[in-house]
Write an enzyme that holds these catalytic residues in place. Structure first.
Site, mmCIF file in Angstrom:
data_model
loop_
_atom_site.group_PDB
_atom_site.id
_atom_site.type_symbol
_atom_site.label_atom_id
_atom_site.label_comp_id
_atom_site.label_asym_id
_atom_site.label_seq_id
_atom_site.Cartn_x
_atom_site.Cartn_y
_atom_site.Cartn_z
ATOM 1 N N CYS A 285 0.820 -1.213 0.000
ATOM 2 C CA CYS A 285 0.000 0.000 0.000
ATOM 3 C C CYS A 285 0.853 1.262 0.000
ATOM 4 C CB CYS A 285 -0.951 0.000 1.201
ATOM 5 S SG CYS A 285 -0.108 -0.067 2.790
ATOM 6 N N ILE B 92 -16.692 -2.946 23.780
ATOM 7 C CA ILE B 92 -16.197 -4.063 22.953
ATOM 8 C C ILE B 92 -15.940 -3.598 21.508
ATOM 9 C CG2 ILE B 92 -17.028 -6.048 24.255
ATOM 10 C CD1 ILE B 92 -19.065 -4.674 21.394
#
Length: 339
Positions: free
Chosen positions: A51, A185
């Protein structure tokens, strides 16, 4: 097989931004380099495409550097492109520094070495490499491993979750038997949870306002306990370490709700990684609570960035030692072939 026949040509994040790198890739430069090999303009090549970089490490074979650069097709393809070009010893130094992470955004990171190794193995599978490239890349991969081992550069963590874990480990002598509570979470909470489990931590409880999402995490990590979010204060009291990473717009743990319940005969570590803060800063005034937040984490991050730069400078000599060994090997090889 001569070192001066080794060149590197390409672009990276240092020359082009993301959009320009994408446009360059759309031109399919690898196909063009493949064409050069098929038509014997070059002996072989290894492409390293990530990338952040599009680079071709090339063995010119019997062709001269001047002839290669003056080839009409080469000039036309790379016309108007801001490519970099290096040859011989300079190209070798560049590859070796890339393999050691000198030119990575996170200095000394491991991923680039894995990418170079994969690129090399791919070239062997496609039969695009050469004897010259094989020798140089093997030495580069060998050096990348040695550099990281001797410098211990990866010990200077730069990810948020790794630095967070370091805070906890530095504050608690033995992590394995401690009770840990994680509030939230999201991605960061899950990354920290994953690292804690890798540390063989057994007693981990998670909670979230949306309980079914916490239960989904338990399906992945079977030994993790899940409690209702309205039981969080009770769980805090029984925990040794509390990590809060919720997206709540207000305080989640408040001093007035916890102060009278906090056990005075144990030490608590609170780590608040939320924006805005989850944990009441007033809790840090309690004698047995150590409270850390994102500012503390970023201070460590900045120190580690500087440490990594110092490590690169200190262990740069390994690169030049490897180049010297490589040059001696080629001199010996040339002598053997002429005798």
């Amino acid at each position: 097989m001569k070192l001066e026949n080794f060149i590197v040509i390409g672009i990276s994040h240092l020359e082009y931004d993301t959009e320009k790198r994408e446009n360059f890739i759309k031109k399919n430069p690898e196909k063009f380099i493949e064409y050069l090999k098929k038509d014997s303009y070059i002996e072989g090549y290894i492409s390293v495409i990530t990338c952040l970089r599009v680079e071709f490490y090339i063995d010119l074979g019997k062709n001269s550097l001047k002839d290669f650069l003056n080839t009409t097709k080469v000039k036309e393809f790379f016309k108007f492109e801001k490519i970099f070009f290096k040859s011989g010893k300079e190209a070798i130094e560049y590859l070796f520094k890339v393999s050691c992470g000198f030119y990575s955004i996170i200095k000394g990171e491991d991923q680039i070495l894995a990418q170079i190794k994969k690129s090399y193995l791919d070239s062997l599978e496609k039969n695009t490499s050469s004897k010259l490239l094989n020798v140089i890349f093997n030495k580069g991969i060998e050096l990348g491993k040695k550099f990281r081992t001797e410098s211990e550069i990866s010990h200077n963590a730069l990810s948020l979750e790794a630095i967070s874990l370091k805070f906890i480990k530095d504050s608690i002598d033995i992590l394995e038997n401690k009770k840990i509570l994680i509030l939230g979470i999201g991605d960061l909470a899950q990354s920290i949870l994953h690292l804690l489990i890798k540390e063989n931590t057994k007693n981990i409880t998670i909670t979230n306002r949306t309980e079914h999402k916490a239960l989904e995490i338990k399906n992945i990590y079977k030994d993790v306990s899940v409690i209702s979010f309205n039981k969080k204060n009770e769980a805090v009291i029984e925990s040794d370490i509390v990590i809060s990473v919720t997206s709540a717009p207000h305080l989640v743990l408040k001093k007035e709700e916890l102060e009278s319940k906090i056990k005075t005969n144990k030490k608590y570590i609170f780590l608040d990684l939320a924006v805005p803060k989850d944990i009441d800063p007033q809790l840090s005034k309690l004698q047995n609570i150590d409270l850390f937040n994102l500012d503390d984490v970023w201070n460590v991050y900045n120190r580690n960035v500087k440490n990594r730069e110092n490590i690169l400078e200190k262990f740069e000599f390994l690169i030049y030692e490897q180049i010297e060994k490589l040059e001696k090997w080629f001199q010996w090889k040339e002598k053997m072939e002429t005798d």
